[in-house]
Design a protein around this motif. Sequence first.
Motif, PDB file in Angstrom:
ATOM      1  N   UNK A 169      41.690 116.453 137.552  1.00  0.00           N
ATOM      2  CA  UNK A 169      41.074 116.994 136.341  1.00  0.00           C
ATOM      3  C   UNK A 169      39.598 117.256 136.616  1.00  0.00           C
ATOM      4  N   UNK A 170      39.182 118.514 136.470  1.00  0.00           N
ATOM      5  CA  UNK A 170      37.804 118.920 136.752  1.00  0.00           C
ATOM      6  C   UNK A 170      37.179 119.529 135.509  1.00  0.00           C
ATOM      7  N   UNK A 192      27.945 123.240 138.708  1.00  0.00           N
ATOM      8  CA  UNK A 192      28.363 121.910 139.159  1.00  0.00           C
ATOM      9  C   UNK A 192      29.563 121.463 138.335  1.00  0.00           C
ATOM     10  N   UNK A 193      30.275 120.485 138.843  1.00  0.00           N
ATOM     11  CA  UNK A 193      31.470 119.996 138.145  1.00  0.00           C
ATOM     12  C   UNK A 193      31.651 118.509 138.413  1.00  0.00           C
ATOM     13  N   UNK A 194      32.501 117.897 137.583  1.00  0.00           N
ATOM     14  CA  UNK A 194      32.868 116.499 137.782  1.00  0.00           C
ATOM     15  C   UNK A 194      34.378 116.403 137.678  1.00  0.00           C
ATOM     16  N   UNK A 195      34.958 115.431 138.362  1.00  0.00           N
ATOM     17  CA  UNK A 195      36.416 115.356 138.352  1.00  0.00           C
ATOM     18  C   UNK A 195      36.905 113.923 138.466  1.00  0.00           C
ATOM     19  N   UNK A 196      38.146 113.738 138.018  1.00  0.00           N
ATOM     20  CA  UNK A 196      38.870 112.485 138.231  1.00  0.00           C
ATOM     21  C   UNK A 196      40.227 112.850 138.822  1.00  0.00           C
ATOM     22  N   UNK A 231      45.255 103.177 132.685  1.00  0.00           N
ATOM     23  CA  UNK A 231      45.596 104.509 132.168  1.00  0.00           C
ATOM     24  C   UNK A 231      44.441 105.179 131.438  1.00  0.00           C
ATOM     25  N   UNK A 232      43.289 104.542 131.393  1.00  0.00           N
ATOM     26  CA  UNK A 232      42.112 105.131 130.757  1.00  0.00           C
ATOM     27  C   UNK A 232      41.066 105.419 131.818  1.00  0.00           C
ATOM     28  N   UNK A 233      40.733 106.687 131.945  1.00  0.00           N
ATOM     29  CA  UNK A 233      39.737 107.091 132.930  1.00  0.00           C
ATOM     30  C   UNK A 233      38.574 107.763 132.203  1.00  0.00           C
ATOM     31  N   UNK A 234      37.379 107.615 132.751  1.00  0.00           N
ATOM     32  CA  UNK A 234      36.187 108.200 132.147  1.00  0.00           C
ATOM     33  C   UNK A 234      35.746 109.425 132.940  1.00  0.00           C
ATOM     34  N   UNK A 235      35.439 110.491 132.201  1.00  0.00           N
ATOM     35  CA  UNK A 235      34.984 111.727 132.818  1.00  0.00           C
ATOM     36  C   UNK A 235      33.762 112.227 132.051  1.00  0.00           C
ATOM     37  N   UNK A 236      32.545 111.919 132.528  1.00  0.00           N
ATOM     38  CA  UNK A 236      31.341 112.428 131.857  1.00  0.00           C
ATOM     39  C   UNK A 236      31.275 113.955 131.988  1.00  0.00           C
ATOM     40  N   UNK A 279      41.962 110.506 129.226  1.00  0.00           N
ATOM     41  CA  UNK A 279      40.715 110.847 129.909  1.00  0.00           C
ATOM     42  C   UNK A 279      39.615 110.857 128.863  1.00  0.00           C
ATOM     43  N   UNK A 280      38.672 109.930 128.952  1.00  0.00           N
ATOM     44  CA  UNK A 280      37.576 109.867 127.995  1.00  0.00           C
ATOM     45  C   UNK A 280      36.492 110.858 128.402  1.00  0.00           C
TER      46      UNK A 280
END
Length: 592
Positions: free
Chosen positions: A577-578, A478-482, A463-468, A493-494
Motif C-alpha cells: 500500500x503506497x 515522494x511516497x510512503x508505503x506499508x 492487523x493494524x498498521x500505521x501509514x502517515x 491501515x491507519x
Amino acid sequence: MLLHSVNLWNLAFYVFMVFMATLGLWDVFFGFEENKCSMSYMFEYPEYQKIELPKKLAKRYPAYELYLYGEGSYAEEHKILPLTGIPVLFLPGNAGSYKQVRSIGSIALRKAEDIDFKYHFDFFSVNFNEELVALYGGSLQKQTKFVHECIKTILKLYKGQEFAPKSVAIIGHSMGGLVARALLTLTNFKHDLINLLITQATPHVAPVMPLDRFITDFYMTVNNYWILNARQINLTTLSVAGGFRDYQVRSGLTFLPKLSHHTSALSVVSSAVPKTWVSTDHLSIVWCKQLQLTTVRAFFDLIDADTKQITQNSKKKLAVLTHHFIRHPSKHFEEKPAIISDLTGTSMWVPVKVSKWTYVAYNESEKIYFTFPLENHRKIYTHVYCQSTMLDTNSWIFGCINSTSMCQQGVDLSWKAELLPTIKSLTLRLQDYPFLSHLVVYVPSVHGTKFVVDCEFFKREARSLQLPVTHLFSFGLSSRKVVINTSGLYYNIELLNFGQIYQAFKINVVSKCSAVKEEITSIYKLHIPWSYEDSLTIAQVPSSTEISVKLHIAQPENDSHVALLKMYTSSDCKYEVTVKTSFSQILGQVVA
C-alpha cells in the motif's frame, strides 16, 4: 527595463494562477469516478394526474401545480378519489421537474405489487414551473407556503378512509429539501403534518451561489430556526449527498448544520449507503436505481402494521434509516429482533480448534454447526473475524453460553455483521464477550449454491498498521508505503495526519498472489469515523488498484479518531500500500 521586468513577472504570476485554477477546475468537473448508477425504468406508461386545487389557492399560485404519479391500471384506479395509500410528496429543486418523481414512484409501485398491495404509497409531486431558485431566491418563501397548502390538500384526499393519514412524508431534491425544512418556520404550520423528511443533494449549510439577499436571508431564517429549536423539532430527517460526482452541490454543504444534539437527524454520502455504494451526480441522485431501491425498502419498513401508515415512533424511524442507509447487517429489519436463537434440530456439530479456518460449501445435504471454543483463544488473541460469501438474510453466526460440544440456544451475532458488496463480515473483540464459551458458524443445507465461509483469530496489533500521509507540498514526488506479508483476511491501515478538506492523496494497492486458480476479490474501504462518507473499491486480484483519498467533512477539533483504509483481503495474496499527495486533487478541493 526594471518596469518591463516587473510586468513580465506579473504576467508569469497570473498565467501560473490561471493554470492552477484550470487544473483544479478540471479535477472538479472530470476527476471523479465513472457513473455506476443503474438506470431505473418504468414497466408501464407513466401518468401524472393533476390534482384540482381550491380556486382561491389556484388563483394565488397560478404558476404552481400538484400532481399524483401513477402507471397503467394503478393510474386508472386512482383517478377515482378518495385514495387509500400512504402519501409521499416529492419536491423538485432548482429548475427541477415534477416528473422526476417517476423513478422512486415506479419502484415503490413494483414493491407494492410484490406484496399484493397489502401496503402501497401514493407519490405526489409539486410543479414549481422549473423556477431557478438557486439563482434568485425571491420565490423560495412562496414555494414554501404553496407546499403547506399542498399538504393540507393531499390529506383531504383520504378523508373518510379507515386508515386515513394525518401526515405526509417528503422527499426533497436539491433546493426542494430546503423548502421542506422551511415549512417548520411558517407561523401557522403544524409540525406533525410531516412524519419524515428525506433530502437528496440539498445544500443545507449555505447556498451554492449566494447571488441575492433573498437566498441568504432564507437560509439564515431556516438554519437559525432549526438550530435554536433543535430540541423541540421531532422530525426525523435524512440528508443524502451525491459524493464527488456531484460538482454542483459539494457534499459538505448537505450535512445538516450543528444538529449533533438533534438525535433524529442523519447525514450520509451515497457512496457509504449499503447496497448503493456509488457516487451520484446532481441529477442522477433522483433516478439512481441502487439508491432508490434502498429508499423504497426503508419506506416499507417504516410502515406501522396497526395504522397502515408511516410509524410515529421516532426511535423506530431512526432505526430503520440507520439499518438501510448507515450499516446493514445483511438481515431484514426487525424492530425488536430475537437475540436468542434456537439451535436445536437435526444437524451436525463439528468442533474447530484451529485459529484460522475455511470451509467451502457446495451441495450440502444437511445443515452444519461449526463450533469454536473461545477459552484458549482468549489467552492468545484479542479478536475474531468471520466472513461469508452467502449474501442471504438468514442468521449465520452465534455465540454460546456455557456450552461443551453443542448448545441448545445461542446469541445471534448476525445483527452485528456488516454487509459489503461481495461478503458479509463480522469482527468481535473477545474481551467484550466474556460470557460466551463458543462461537458457532452455521452452514445451511444448499443445493447448487457454492459459497465460502472463513474465520480467523488474531491480535489487534498484528492487523493494524500505521501509514502517515505525505506532506501537502510534496507534489506527489515522494511516497510512503506499508507491506502486508502475512496471510490474514482483514487489515486496518491507519492514515495518520489526514483530516483536512484541502488534503488529497492517491493510494495504490498492489496485490501479488500465489497459486491463484480462480478469480479472487478484495475490498478496500476508506472509513471516515467522524462522518458517514465511506467509499468502497472492489479489486480483482492480483492487480494494481488506485484509490482517491479526500474528505467532504474535516475532522472536528475534539475528535481523536483516525481515518482508516479497511482491507478485506485474500490469504493467498501479499499487498503493498503506497500513498502520495495528489496535487491536482488538492487544487480541486480548494476550488470546490
